[in-house]
Design a protein around this motif. Structure first.
Motif, PDB file in Angstrom:
ATOM      1  N   GLY A   1       0.805  -1.207   0.000  1.00 43.03           N
ATOM      2  CA  GLY A   1       0.000   0.000   0.000  1.00 43.03           C
ATOM      3  C   GLY A   1       0.837   1.256   0.000  1.00 43.03           C
ATOM      4  O   GLY A   1       2.055   1.220  -0.151  1.00 43.03           O
ATOM      5  N   THR A   2       0.143   2.382   0.191  1.00 38.48           N
ATOM      6  CA  THR A   2       0.767   3.700   0.206  1.00 38.48           C
ATOM      7  C   THR A   2       0.577   4.296   1.593  1.00 38.48           C
ATOM      8  O   THR A   2      -0.487   4.846   1.902  1.00 38.48           O
ATOM      9  N   PRO A   3       1.555   4.186   2.476  1.00 35.28           N
ATOM     10  CA  PRO A   3       1.392   4.641   3.857  1.00 35.28           C
ATOM     11  C   PRO A   3       0.933   6.094   3.971  1.00 35.28           C
ATOM     12  O   PRO A   3       0.168   6.433   4.889  1.00 35.28           O
ATOM     13  N   ALA A   4       1.369   6.958   3.055  1.00 32.89           N
ATOM     14  CA  ALA A   4       1.014   8.375   3.135  1.00 32.89           C
ATOM     15  C   ALA A   4      -0.456   8.631   2.834  1.00 32.89           C
ATOM     16  O   ALA A   4      -0.931   9.768   2.974  1.00 32.89           O
ATOM     17  N   ALA A   5      -1.208   7.578   2.458  1.00 34.65           N
ATOM     18  CA  ALA A   5      -2.633   7.757   2.161  1.00 34.65           C
ATOM     19  C   ALA A   5      -3.441   8.085   3.415  1.00 34.65           C
ATOM     20  O   ALA A   5      -4.589   8.516   3.310  1.00 34.65           O
ATOM     21  N   GLY A   6      -2.862   7.854   4.589  1.00 38.04           N
ATOM     22  CA  GLY A   6      -3.575   8.221   5.803  1.00 38.04           C
ATOM     23  C   GLY A   6      -3.461   7.184   6.904  1.00 38.04           C
ATOM     24  O   GLY A   6      -2.875   6.115   6.719  1.00 38.04           O
ATOM     25  N   GLN A   7      -4.014   7.523   8.061  1.00 41.09           N
ATOM     26  CA  GLN A   7      -3.878   6.649   9.233  1.00 41.09           C
ATOM     27  C   GLN A   7      -4.530   5.286   9.022  1.00 41.09           C
ATOM     28  O   GLN A   7      -4.026   4.269   9.499  1.00 41.09           O
ATOM     29  N   ASP A   8      -5.654   5.260   8.316  1.00 41.15           N
ATOM     30  CA  ASP A   8      -6.323   3.985   8.073  1.00 41.15           C
ATOM     31  C   ASP A   8      -5.418   3.051   7.263  1.00 41.15           C
ATOM     32  O   ASP A   8      -5.343   1.846   7.548  1.00 41.15           O
TER      33      ASP A   8
ATOM     34  N   GLU B   1       8.043  13.073   3.972  1.00 41.41           N
ATOM     35  CA  GLU B   1       6.882  12.729   4.781  1.00 41.41           C
ATOM     36  C   GLU B   1       6.310  11.353   4.421  1.00 41.41           C
ATOM     37  O   GLU B   1       5.694  10.692   5.258  1.00 41.41           O
ATOM     38  N   ASP B   2       6.528  10.926   3.206  1.00 41.65           N
ATOM     39  CA  ASP B   2       6.083   9.585   2.827  1.00 41.65           C
ATOM     40  C   ASP B   2       6.946   8.516   3.492  1.00 41.65           C
ATOM     41  O   ASP B   2       6.445   7.467   3.910  1.00 41.65           O
ATOM     42  N   LEU B   3       8.231   8.777   3.598  1.00 38.92           N
ATOM     43  CA  LEU B   3       9.110   7.849   4.318  1.00 38.92           C
ATOM     44  C   LEU B   3       8.731   7.800   5.792  1.00 38.92           C
ATOM     45  O   LEU B   3       8.765   6.732   6.421  1.00 38.92           O
ATOM     46  N   ASP B   4       8.356   8.958   6.340  1.00 38.09           N
ATOM     47  CA  ASP B   4       7.911   8.995   7.741  1.00 38.09           C
ATOM     48  C   ASP B   4       6.700   8.087   7.941  1.00 38.09           C
ATOM     49  O   ASP B   4       6.620   7.329   8.917  1.00 38.09           O
ATOM     50  N   ALA B   5       5.750   8.167   7.005  1.00 40.68           N
ATOM     51  CA  ALA B   5       4.532   7.350   7.106  1.00 40.68           C
ATOM     52  C   ALA B   5       4.859   5.864   6.994  1.00 40.68           C
ATOM     53  O   ALA B   5       4.285   5.033   7.708  1.00 40.68           O
ATOM     54  N   ALA B   6       5.799   5.518   6.123  1.00 36.75           N
ATOM     55  CA  ALA B   6       6.203   4.113   5.978  1.00 36.75           C
ATOM     56  C   ALA B   6       6.837   3.604   7.263  1.00 36.75           C
ATOM     57  O   ALA B   6       6.622   2.449   7.666  1.00 36.75           O
ATOM     58  N   GLU B   7       7.594   4.451   7.917  1.00 35.62           N
ATOM     59  CA  GLU B   7       8.209   4.074   9.184  1.00 35.62           C
ATOM     60  C   GLU B   7       7.140   3.872  10.255  1.00 35.62           C
ATOM     61  O   GLU B   7       7.210   2.926  11.047  1.00 35.62           O
ATOM     62  N   GLN B   8       6.125   4.730  10.250  1.00 38.13           N
ATOM     63  CA  GLN B   8       5.032   4.591  11.211  1.00 38.13           C
ATOM     64  C   GLN B   8       4.247   3.302  10.995  1.00 38.13           C
ATOM     65  O   GLN B   8       3.663   2.752  11.936  1.00 38.13           O
ATOM     66  N   ALA B   9       4.261   2.825   9.756  1.00 36.96           N
ATOM     67  CA  ALA B   9       3.547   1.586   9.428  1.00 36.96           C
ATOM     68  C   ALA B   9       4.365   0.337   9.786  1.00 36.96           C
ATOM     69  O   ALA B   9       3.935  -0.784   9.508  1.00 36.96           O
ATOM     70  N   ASN B  10       5.538   0.542  10.380  1.00 34.05           N
ATOM     71  CA  ASN B  10       6.418  -0.559  10.815  1.00 34.05           C
ATOM     72  C   ASN B  10       7.016  -1.348   9.658  1.00 34.05           C
ATOM     73  O   ASN B  10       7.367  -2.530   9.808  1.00 34.05           O
ATOM     74  N   LEU B  11       7.136  -0.703   8.510  1.00 37.73           N
ATOM     75  CA  LEU B  11       7.736  -1.366   7.361  1.00 37.73           C
ATOM     76  C   LEU B  11       9.254  -1.296   7.432  1.00 37.73           C
ATOM     77  O   LEU B  11       9.821  -0.336   7.939  1.00 37.73           O
ATOM     78  N   THR B  12       9.897  -2.321   6.914  1.00 39.84           N
ATOM     79  CA  THR B  12      11.364  -2.321   6.842  1.00 39.84           C
ATOM     80  C   THR B  12      11.860  -2.179   5.406  1.00 39.84           C
ATOM     81  O   THR B  12      13.059  -2.140   5.164  1.00 39.84           O
ATOM     82  N   ALA B  13      10.903  -2.115   4.459  1.00 43.01           N
ATOM     83  CA  ALA B  13      11.271  -1.961   3.048  1.00 43.01           C
ATOM     84  C   ALA B  13      10.377  -0.897   2.417  1.00 43.01           C
ATOM     85  O   ALA B  13       9.167  -0.853   2.676  1.00 43.01           O
ATOM     86  N   VAL B  14      10.986  -0.026   1.602  1.00 44.47           N
ATOM     87  CA  VAL B  14      10.221   1.021   0.928  1.00 44.47           C
ATOM     88  C   VAL B  14      10.632   1.116  -0.534  1.00 44.47           C
ATOM     89  O   VAL B  14      11.740   0.758  -0.921  1.00 44.47           O
ATOM     90  N   HIS B  15       9.688   1.619  -1.313  1.00 44.28           N
ATOM     91  CA  HIS B  15       9.957   1.962  -2.704  1.00 44.28           C
ATOM     92  C   HIS B  15       9.492   3.404  -2.870  1.00 44.28           C
ATOM     93  O   HIS B  15       8.331   3.708  -2.618  1.00 44.28           O
ATOM     94  N   PHE B  16      10.411   4.310  -3.259  1.00 42.93           N
ATOM     95  CA  PHE B  16       9.948   5.669  -3.557  1.00 42.93           C
ATOM     96  C   PHE B  16      10.115   5.944  -5.038  1.00 42.93           C
ATOM     97  O   PHE B  16      11.079   5.535  -5.677  1.00 42.93           O
ATOM     98  N   SER B  17       9.106   6.626  -5.582  1.00 48.85           N
ATOM     99  CA  SER B  17       8.987   6.794  -7.030  1.00 48.85           C
ATOM    100  C   SER B  17       9.216   8.239  -7.439  1.00 48.85           C
ATOM    101  O   SER B  17       8.575   9.160  -6.917  1.00 48.85           O
ATOM    102  N   LEU B  18      10.119   8.408  -8.396  1.00 52.12           N
ATOM    103  CA  LEU B  18      10.441   9.743  -8.919  1.00 52.12           C
ATOM    104  C   LEU B  18       9.831   9.930 -10.309  1.00 52.12           C
ATOM    105  O   LEU B  18      10.023   9.082 -11.186  1.00 52.12           O
TER     106      LEU B  18
END
Length: 376
Positions: free
Chosen positions: A48-55, A81-98
């Motif tokens: 998913g996309t953690p920055a989509a919100g708390q839900d 801020e998207d990386l922050d949200a991924a961290e809040q979601a307890n994820l250890t892997a992220v993909h950021f898109s440019l």
């Protein structure tokens, strides 16, 4: 021959699949899909996309808590801020898109200097916070190759674990995909290389195979090809093409594909077309006389794999306009009725006529009524 260990499938049903208009999975549906993907043997799920919100963050946390065997990755924009949200979601892997094409950069009010600067800044941050960091080049298929090479080399130099190029609006063909992936593979041989294909022109699966043949380590897929607009490369198609086309030895439990596809179709509200490759309910139905006669001798004559390999019911022979004597004879023999040559030709002619009149194949009961009408 490639092995499954050399090809990494990333399922994005819970991210890109859910981005299809009018689709929203419940928490329980997301959990069920993740568990089924894990059971199939998918090594990575884009959850998913953690920055989509708390839900969304809460939903991702629940998936993390399942303790699945696969890697769980969050999709992020190229923003802190998207990386922050991924961290809040307890994820250890992220993909950021440019965004990398002139079209997207113009629409977003950005330029290539911003892309390069943001790539460097976010990698410095992300590699400190996450165990695995993937970098995406959004709309790579409408970007000049020299810029893609610059980005790939920069990402590799600054610690990215994977670079992923995206055919965001599905405008590449397999030859173009092969060319560009091959060039990037040559430029950055020591970093994981991924491909993300969309199906706007119906080539997502073919492009994914071309990417793998050109040296990509991973491709993104979704169940049933679910995704924005015309969707993505279909998981079930890529799994079977890996086996049949690429001759890849895999341990994917392909016999679970049909049940997984059915569940996602029900959960998403997007039905599976009857003729959908691999999982469509009519892809193992046969009517043509030439085909049926050959298959009576060898099922492989007109089937590239057995229905059971993907969890489908056994092949079905239907009687209609294109049927031949062999199919009609077999159908009645299975019912304990032996037709003589004269009966066979007479009944076959009437089956063909009625099927033409109705515009479809006949039901078994309709064929039997035609037989009984001549027998009384």
């Amino acid at each position: 021959m490639k092995t499954q260990d050399q090809i990494w499938l990333i399922d994005s049903t819970l991210r890109d699949g859910e981005q299809r208009a009018d689709v929203a999975f419940s928490h329980e549906q997301r959990k069920a899909i993740a568990v089924m993907l894990d059971h199939l043997g998918i090594p990575e799920i884009e959850v998913g996309t953690p920055a989509a919100g708390q839900d969304e963050i809460d939903s991702i946390r629940r998936l993390v808590d399942l303790g699945l065997d696969c890697r769980l990755t969050g999709w992020c924009r190229a923003l802190t801020e998207d990386l922050d949200a991924a961290e809040q979601a307890n994820l250890t892997a992220v993909h950021f898109s440019l965004p990398v094409s002139c079209v997207l950069l113009s629409a977003l009010g950005r330029d290539r200097g911003w892309v390069l600067g943001q790539l460097h800044r976010l990698l410095l941050d992300a590699t400190r916070r996450f165990e695995f960091v993937s970098v995406g080049m959004q709309d790579a298929s409408r970007t000049d190759v020299s810029f893609l090479l610059d980005l790939a080399c920069t990402a590799a130099m600054h610690g990215a674990d994977r670079v992923r190029i995206a055919d965001t609006v599905g405008v590449w063909d397999p030859l173009a995909t092969w060319d560009v992936v091959g060039l990037i593979r040559e430029a950055v041989p020591d970093i994981e290389l991924g491909f993300h294909g969309h199906n706007d022109l119906g080539m997502a699966t073919a492009n994914s195979l071309a990417a793998l043949q050109a040296g990509a380590d991973s491709v993104d897929v979704t169940v049933n090809g679910l995704g924005e607009r015309a969707g993505n490369a279909a998981l079930e198609e890529v799994v079977m093409a890996m086996k049949i086309v690429l001759k890849c030895t895999t341990s994917y439990k392909s016999e679970t594909l049909s049940s997984l596809s059915d569940y996602v179709a029900q959960a998403s509200g997007v039905p599976i077309a009857a003729h959908k490759p691999i999982v469509g309910k009519q892809v193992f139905r046969h009517e043509s006389g030439i085909h049926v006669r050959a298959m009576q001798r060898d099922r492989r004559s007109y089937e590239p794999f057995a229905p059971a390999e993907v969890g489908q019911a056994d092949s079905v022979t239907v009687l209609g306009k294109h049927s031949g004597r062999a199919a009609l004879h077999q159908a009645f023999a299975e019912s304990g009725i032996e037709l003589n040559p004269e009966q066979l030709m007479d009944l076959l002619q009437r089956v063909r006529e009625q099927a033409s009149s109705l515009g479809r194949s006949l039901l078994p009961a309709e064929v039997m009524r035609l037989y009984e009408s001549r027998s009384t």
